[in-house]
Design a protein around this motif. Structure first.
Motif, PDB file in Angstrom:
ATOM      1  N   PHE A  57       0.825  -1.207   0.000  1.00 23.37           N
ATOM      2  CA  PHE A  57       0.000   0.000   0.000  1.00 23.37           C
ATOM      3  C   PHE A  57       0.862   1.261   0.000  1.00 23.37           C
ATOM      4  O   PHE A  57       0.565   2.220  -0.710  1.00 23.37           O
ATOM      5  N   VAL A  59       3.833   1.661  -1.239  1.00 23.08           N
ATOM      6  CA  VAL A  59       4.397   1.853  -2.578  1.00 23.08           C
ATOM      7  C   VAL A  59       3.344   2.431  -3.531  1.00 23.08           C
ATOM      8  O   VAL A  59       3.566   3.441  -4.200  1.00 23.08           O
ATOM      9  N   VAL A  60       2.158   1.782  -3.549  1.00 28.06           N
ATOM     10  CA  VAL A  60       1.125   2.203  -4.494  1.00 28.06           C
ATOM     11  C   VAL A  60       0.618   3.604  -4.157  1.00 28.06           C
ATOM     12  O   VAL A  60       0.572   4.496  -5.020  1.00 28.06           O
ATOM     13  N   ALA A  61       0.280   3.805  -2.893  1.00 22.70           N
ATOM     14  CA  ALA A  61      -0.272   5.106  -2.508  1.00 22.70           C
ATOM     15  C   ALA A  61       0.775   6.201  -2.669  1.00 22.70           C
ATOM     16  O   ALA A  61       0.462   7.313  -3.110  1.00 22.70           O
TER      17      ALA A  61
ATOM     18  N   PHE B 365      -7.277   4.360  -4.802  1.00 28.25           N
ATOM     19  CA  PHE B 365      -6.969   4.245  -3.370  1.00 28.25           C
ATOM     20  C   PHE B 365      -7.843   3.194  -2.695  1.00 28.25           C
ATOM     21  O   PHE B 365      -7.343   2.298  -2.014  1.00 28.25           O
ATOM     22  N   ILE B 372      -6.037  -5.419  -0.889  1.00 30.74           N
ATOM     23  CA  ILE B 372      -5.151  -5.836   0.201  1.00 30.74           C
ATOM     24  C   ILE B 372      -5.889  -6.724   1.190  1.00 30.74           C
ATOM     25  O   ILE B 372      -5.426  -7.809   1.552  1.00 30.74           O
TER      26      ILE B 372
END
Lengths: 342, 631
Positions: A57, A59-61, B365, B372
Motif C-alpha cells: 500500500f 508503494v502504491v499510494a 486508493f 489488500i
C-alpha cells in the motif's frame, strides 16, 4: 519469537488506531489478545500478511500521491505530453515482484494451514468435547466424563482440546476469537477443531454463520480453569445436587415434570429424556442463561419462561405466559435456581 | 426466416395521446441506447432502495442492544440489501453503460440482437419488481444474499415464503442475464467497425467482452442451484437435506462456482471504465494496453479457480484450503499489473481533475485497500478469524463500493453528457465526490476493526460489553455523510438536465468513437460506418488526421435495391414481444409462488406464444435517411 513480537506490534497498531477512532472500551471478543497457540499462530500470520500488504500500500499510494502532485495540469501548459505505450522492464518488474511476494505468503500460509490441521498426539490426552449447534444455543458434551451442558464450555488450561463440531439443524459457525478461528457446524458431517488455552479466564464467543431469526443471540463462553478447578467442575456436574430443597422448589419440580421435561434433561433426576433444549444440570451455578442474553436470577428466569419468543424470536422454546400462572412460574424458577453442582 | 414481408413497423402509435405514445415507444424500443437508459434509470431506483435498507440497518446498529428494528426485519433487510445492490443495482448499472456505450465504441449501429437486448432488460426489471414485491406480500427473502442451505429450504428452520421470491425472481433474471451475455459476446466479436481489430478495441469493450464470457459460464451453475432449491421448496425433494441423501454444502459449492466469477462480473466493467477515464484525463494513451488485456483474461480465468476460498471454514481440510489459498492470492498479480499500469498512464501526463477523474483516482486508493484485505482473506488460518466477521463486510464494501460503485460514478460524470447532451455540474460534482469519499471511508474502514474485535456479520444487535459501540456509531455517522453525497449526485443529475452546459460531441478531448458523434447520438449512431485507423480511433485522428474519424468505404449494398433512398440506414422495428414473454414468465413465477397450477400453465403458454411469434416474425425493419451533413 519475532512473530510474537510482530503480533504484539500489530495489536498495538490496532489499539492505537482504535483509540484514535475514539474506541477506548475493552474488547473481550477481540482476536488481538490470543489465549492459546492456535489464535496466536493465526494472529502471527495475520500480522505477517498485513505487513507485506502495508508495504504494497505504501508503494502504491506513494506513487499515486506523487503522480497526483507532480503531474497535475498547470495553467498555461500547451500541447500534449509524450505518449508512452508501455515499458517491458517496468511491466516485468511489477508482475515479477508481486509474484515473489505472493509466493512467499503462500509458503507461510500453507505451512500454518497444515500445522493447524494436525491432530495432537494421543499421548497428549486431548480433552474431547462434542459441540452441537442448535437454533440458537450451543450444546457441549464431554463424552469422557458423561457431562452435557450448554452456553458455557469449561476447559482446563494448558491441555489440548479436541472439538467435534456438529449441527442439530442448520449451519452454524463456532467462534471464540481468543482461542482461535472459527469452524462451521455442518448438518450431516462432523468437523474437528483443535484448540488450547494457555491462560485462565472467561472468553466470549458466538455463532458466526447466519443461522436464522435469532442468530445474533447465539452466544457462548469458554471458561479456562486450572486443572483442579476443572476437576471440581467435572465432579460437580457428574454428581449434581438436583434435589429441591424448599416447598416452592418441590412444587416447581412437579410443574417441570409436566411442562419442561419433554425437552430439558437434568442430571441426578428422572428427567433424562429431553434433548431438544439445553441440559439444565447445575443451572443454579451458571453465571448467565440464554447464551448471556439474560442474567441468572429469579426475575430473568421467569422472564425467559414467560416470554421466550419475545427475547429470542422463533426459538423452539414456547411462551409459557398462557400455560403457567405467575405463582407456577415462581415455583419453576425456584426449582431451577436450586439446581446446583455437587 | 420464412415470412419476410415488406410491412413497415407494426407497433401501434397512440396517435391521440403523445404521452402514451412516448411511454409505449420506450416499452417497445429495441434501441440499445434507450435500453441502456432504461437499465441505468431502473438500476438507480433499486440502488436507492438498497441504500435505504442499508441506512435502516446502520440506524439499528448505531448503539448496542438497540431495539429499533426487530431481528426478523433485520434479516430481511440485509438479505435484500445484498441481493438488491449486487443483482439489481451494480450489475445492471454496468450493463446499462455497456449497453449504451459498447456499440458506440466499436462503431456499430446497434447490438447483434436488438430485440433480445430488450428482452434481457424486461426480464431484469421483472426480477427487480418481483423481489421487491416480497416486502408487500408478507416476507422478503431472509437468508442472506448467498442464501445458504439448509436454512434456504424453509420448513421449521426458516418458515415463510420470502425465499421463494429469491428463487423464482433470480431464475427469471438468469435467463435475461445469460441472453445479454451471449448478445454482447456476439456484438463485440462480430460488429466492430472496419479496422478495429480486437487489439484495437477500447479497454471498456474488452472488459465487456470478458464479462460476457464470465456471464455465459457462471450463470448456468447458479441456475441449476436455483432449480434444485425450487424443487426442495416447492416439491420437498432433498437435494440440500443432510438427512435425506442430499448435501448441505452442495448449495455452497454451486453458489460460489457462480458467485466468485460474479464478483468479477461486477468489477471488470469498473476496470474498463477506469481504463477509459484515466487516459482521457491524463491526455495519454493507456500504458501497457496488451498487458491490460492479458491481465483481464487471466483474472477471468482465475475467477473460476478460487470459489472454495469462500468456504475455508466448512471443514474441507488443509489440502483444499491450501490450493484455493494459492489460486486466490494469484489473482493479486494481474490485478496489481492493472493498478501499476493505471498509475504509469498518469505518470508524465497532464492530469485534469474533473469529477470523473477524482472518482477514478479515488477508486485506485479504495480499491487497493479492498485488494489488500482480499489477499489477507485468502490466507486460510487468518481467514478462520476474519471469515463471517465485519472484516469481511469491510472488504466486500471496499471492493464493491470503493471499487465498482466509484467507477460507476466516474462513468456517470464521464458518459452522462454523451447520453443527455449536457454536462453535469462540476461544482456539485466535487461536493458529491468528497462527501462520498469521506463518508464511505468513515462508514467502512472501522468495520475492519469491528470484525477483529469479534463482531460477526449479519447480527441484528450486539451486547454493550464487547466494546463495539463507538466504532459502530462512527460507521453510522459515515453512512449519513455518504447518503448526503449520493443524494447530491441525484440532485446534480436533475439540476444538469436543465442547467447543465451543452456538452457538444467531445467535451473531454477524448479518445474513442462515441465522442465522434453528437450528444445525444442519433438513433442510428453513425451516419457512415467509421473507419478505425488505430487504437483510440478519435485520438489517433486528432494526432495524425484532421480530428474527424473517416467513413469506411463500405456500400450498404444489399439495401440499395431501389426501394430505399441512397444512404438510408436500415433499422430494426420496435417490438412488444419481449414484454409478452416477460409478462408470461412473471405470471408463471407468481403462480408457482402461490401454488396456482392453472395460471402457471397459462403464464408459460403466454411466454411460449411470445417465443413462437418471435421465431416466425420476420422483422423487415425500416429505413432512416440521415440529415445532410450530420455526422
Amino acid at each position: 519469537m519475532t512473530r510474537r513480537i510482530r503480533s504484539k506490534a500489530l495489536a498495538c497498531v490496532g489499539m492505537l488506531a482504535a483509540v484514535a477512532l475514539g474506541a477506548c472500551a475493552r474488547h473481550p471478543q477481540s482476536v488481538f489478545r490470543p489465549a492459546g497457540p492456535v489464535a496466536r499462530m493465526e494472529l502471527g500470520l495475520m500480522a505477517t500478511s498485513l505487513w507485506i500488504m502495508i508495504g504494497v500500500f505504501v508503494v502504491v499510494a506513494g506513487a499515486l500521491l506523487y503522480v497526483i502532485a507532480r503531474f497535475r495540469e498547470r495553467k498555461g501548459q500547451e500541447g500534449i505530453p509524450p505518449q508512452v505505450e508501455g515499458s517491458h522492464i517496468l511491466e516485468v518488474l511489477w508482475t515479477g515482484i508481486p509474484i515473489i511476494l505472493v509466493a512467499l505468503l503462500t509458503v507461510l500460509t500453507v505451512r500454518t494451514t497444515f500445522a493447524l490441521a494436525k491432530p495432537p498426539a494421543s499421548s497428549q490426552h486431548p480433552l474431547q468435547i462434542t459441540v452441537v449447534g442448535h437454533q440458537w444455543w450451543w450444546e457441549f458434551k464431554y463424552p469422557q466424563y458423561g457431562i452435557v451442558t450448554a452456553d458455557t464450555m469449561h476447559i482446563p488450561v494448558n491441555r489440548k482440546i479436541e472439538l467435534s463440531l456438529q449441527s442439530a439443524d442448520v449451519l452454524h459457525s463456532f467462534w471464540i476469537p481468543a482461542l482461535g478461528g472459527k469452524e462451521d457446524t455442518v448438518p450431516g458431517q462432523t468437523n474437528l477443531l483443535w484448540l488450547e488455552a494457555t491462560r485462565t479466564g472467561t472468553f466470549p464467543g458466538q455463532c458466526a454463520e447466519f443461522c436464522g431469526t435469532s442468530h445474533s443471540l447465539m452466544r457462548m463462553y469458554a471458561v479456562s480453569q486450572s486443572p483442579t478447578a476443572f476437576s471440581t467442575w467435572v465432579h460437580g456436574m457428574q454428581h449434581p445436587n438436583s434435589a429441591p430443597k424448599t416447598k416452592l422448589a418441590k412444587q416447581g419440580m412437579q410443574i417441570f415434570a409436566t411442562n419442561c421435561a419433554l425437552c430439558h434433561s437434568i442430571g441426578g433426576t428422572p428427567f433424562t429424556k429431553g434433548t431438544l433444549g439445553p441440559n439444565l444440570t447445575g443451572l443454579g451455578n451458571r453465571r448467565v442463561i440464554v447464551g448471556g442474553a439474560l442474567q441468572n436470577n429469579t426475575q430473568d428466569i421467569i422472564y425467559w419462561v414467560h416470554d421466550a419468543q419475545h427475547i429470542m424470536p422463533d426459538t423452539i422454546m414456547p411462551n409459557f405466559s398462557t400455560l403457567l400462572t405467575p405463582s407456577q412460574l415462581q415455583a419453576v424458577a425456584a426449582y431451577l435456581e436450586g439446581l446446583k453442582r455437587g | 426466416m420464412a415470412a419476410i414481408s415488406e410491412r413497415m413497423p407494426r407497433v401501434r402509435s397512440e396517435a391521440g395521446n403523445p404521452a402514451l405514445a412516448n411511454i409505449w415507444s420506450w416499452m417497445t424500443t429495441v434501441d440499445h441506447k434507450r435500453i441502456g437508459i432504461l437499465y441505468l434509470f431502473s438500476a438507480m431506483l433499486f440502488f436507492l432502495l438498497g441504500g435505504t435498507e442499508a441506512f435502516l440497518m446502520r440506524l439499528q446498529l448505531m448503539r448496542p442492544d438497540n431495539t429499533l428494528i426487530s431481528q426478523t426485519l433485520f434479516n430481511q433487510l440485509f438479505t435484500m440489501h445484498g441481493v438488491t445492490m449486487i443483482f439489481l443495482a451494480v450489475m445492471p448499472l454496468s450493463i446499462g453503460f455497456i449497453n449504451y456505450m459498447v456499440p458506440l465504441m466499436i462503431g456499430a449501429r446497434d447490438v447483434a440482437f436488438p430485440r433480445l437486448n430488450a428482452l434481457s432488460f424486461w426480464l431484469f426489471l421483472a426480477r427487480g419488481l418481483m423481489l421487491n414485491s416480497s416486502w408487500l406480500l408478507g416476507q422478503a427473502p431472509n437468508a442472506g444474499w448467498y442464501n445458504y442451505a439448509p436454512i434456504n429450504t424453509g420448513g421449521v428452520f426458516n418458515p415463510g415464503i420470502g425465499i421463494d421470491f429469491y428463487v423464482l425472481g433470480l431464475q427469471i433474471a438468469g435467463i435475461g442475464t445469460l441472453l445479454g451475455g451471449v448478445n454482447f459476446l456476439v456484438t463485440i466479436l462480430n460488429m466492430r467497425a472496419p479496422g478495429m481489430s480486437l487489439m484495437r478495441a477500447p479497454m471498456f469493450v474488452w472488459t465487456a467482452l470478458i464479462t460476457s464470457i464470465l456471464i455465459v459460464f457462471a450463470f448456468p451453475p447458479f441456475t441449476i442451484n436455483l432449480v434444485l432449491l425450487m424443487m426442495d421448496r416447492l416439491y420437498h425433494t432433498g437435494f440440500f437435506s443432510a438427512t435425506r441423501g442430499g448435501n448441505v454444502l452442495l448449495w455452497q459449492q454451486l453458489f460460489w462456482i457462480f458467485g466468485h466469477p460474479e464478483v468479477y462480473i461486477l468489477i471488470l466493467p469498473a476496470f474498463g471504465i477506469i481504463s477509459e477515464v484515466i487516459p482521457t484525463f491524463s491526455r495519454k494513451v493507456l500504458f501497457g494496453y496488451s498487458s491490460m488485456v492479458f491481465a483481464t483474461v487471466v483474472i477471468a480465468f482465475l475467477a473460476f479457480m478460487v470459489w472454495s476460498h469462500h468456504m475455508f471454514t466448512v471443514g474441507f481440510g488443509a489440502v483444499v484450503n491450501s490450493v484455493f489459498a494459492a489460486t486466490s492470492m494469484a489473482i493479486a498479480v494481474p490485478t496489481g499489473v492493472k493498478i501499476f499500469n493505471w498509475i504509469a498512464t498518469m505518470w508524465g501526463g497532464r492530469l485534469r481533475f474533473t469529477t470523473a477523474m477524482l472518482y477514478a483516482v479515488g477508486f485506485l486508493f479504495t480499491f487497493v485497500i479492498g485488494g489488500i484485505s482480499g489477499v489477507m482473506l485468502a490466507v486460510p488460518p487468518a481467514d478462520y478469524q476474519y471469515n463471517d466477521s465485519y472484516f469481511l463486510v469491510a472488504h466486500i464494501h471496499y471492493v464493491l463500493v470503493g471499487g465498482a460503485l466509484f467507477a460507476l460514478f466516474a462513468a456517470a460524470y464521464y458518459w452522462v453528457p454523451k447520453i443527455t447532451g449536457r454536462l453535469l455540474s462540476e461544482k456539485i460534482g466535487k461536493w458529491n465526490f468528497w462527501l462520498v469519499m469521506i463518508g464511505f471511508n468513515a462508514a467502512f474502514f472501522p468495520m475492519h476493526f469491528l470484525g477483529l474485535y469479534g463482531m460477526p456479520r449479519r447480527v441484528a444487535t450486539y451486547p454493550p460489553g464487547l466494546g463495539l459501540a463507538s466504532l459502530n456509531l462512527l460507521s453510522t455517522v459515515g453512512v449519513f455523510v455518504l447518503t448526503i453525497g449520493v443524494l447530491l449526485f441525484l440532485y446534480n443529475l436533475q439540476y444538469s438536465r436543465r442547467h447543465g452546459a451543452p456538452a457538444g460531441s467531445d467535451p473531454w478531448d477524448a479518445r474513442t468513437l462515441e465522442w465522434s458523434i453528437p450528444s445525444p447520438p442519433p438513433d442510428y449512431n453513425f451516419t457512415k460506418v467509421p473507419l478505425v485507423r488505430g487504437r483510440d480511433p478519435l485520438w489517433v485522428e486528432k494526432r495524425i488526421g484532421d480530428g474527424t474519424v473517416p467513413a469506411a468505404e463500405m456500400e450498404e449494398a444489399h439495401h440499395g435495391d431501389g426501394h430505399h433512398p441512397q444512404g438510408a440506414i436500415h433499422m430494426p422495428s420496435p417490438s412488444a414481444l419481449p414484454l409478452v414473454i416477460t409478462g408470461g414468465l412473471l405470471l408463471a413465477a407468481y403462480s408457482a409462488l402461490y401454488k396456482s397450477d392453472l395460471t402457471a400453465i397459462l403464464g408459460i403458454l403466454v411466454a411460449f406464444y411470445g417465443v413462437f411469434r418471435w421465431m416466425y416474425d420476420g422483422d423487415p425493419g425500416f429505413h432512416v435517411v440521415p440529415k445532410e451533413g450530420a455526422r
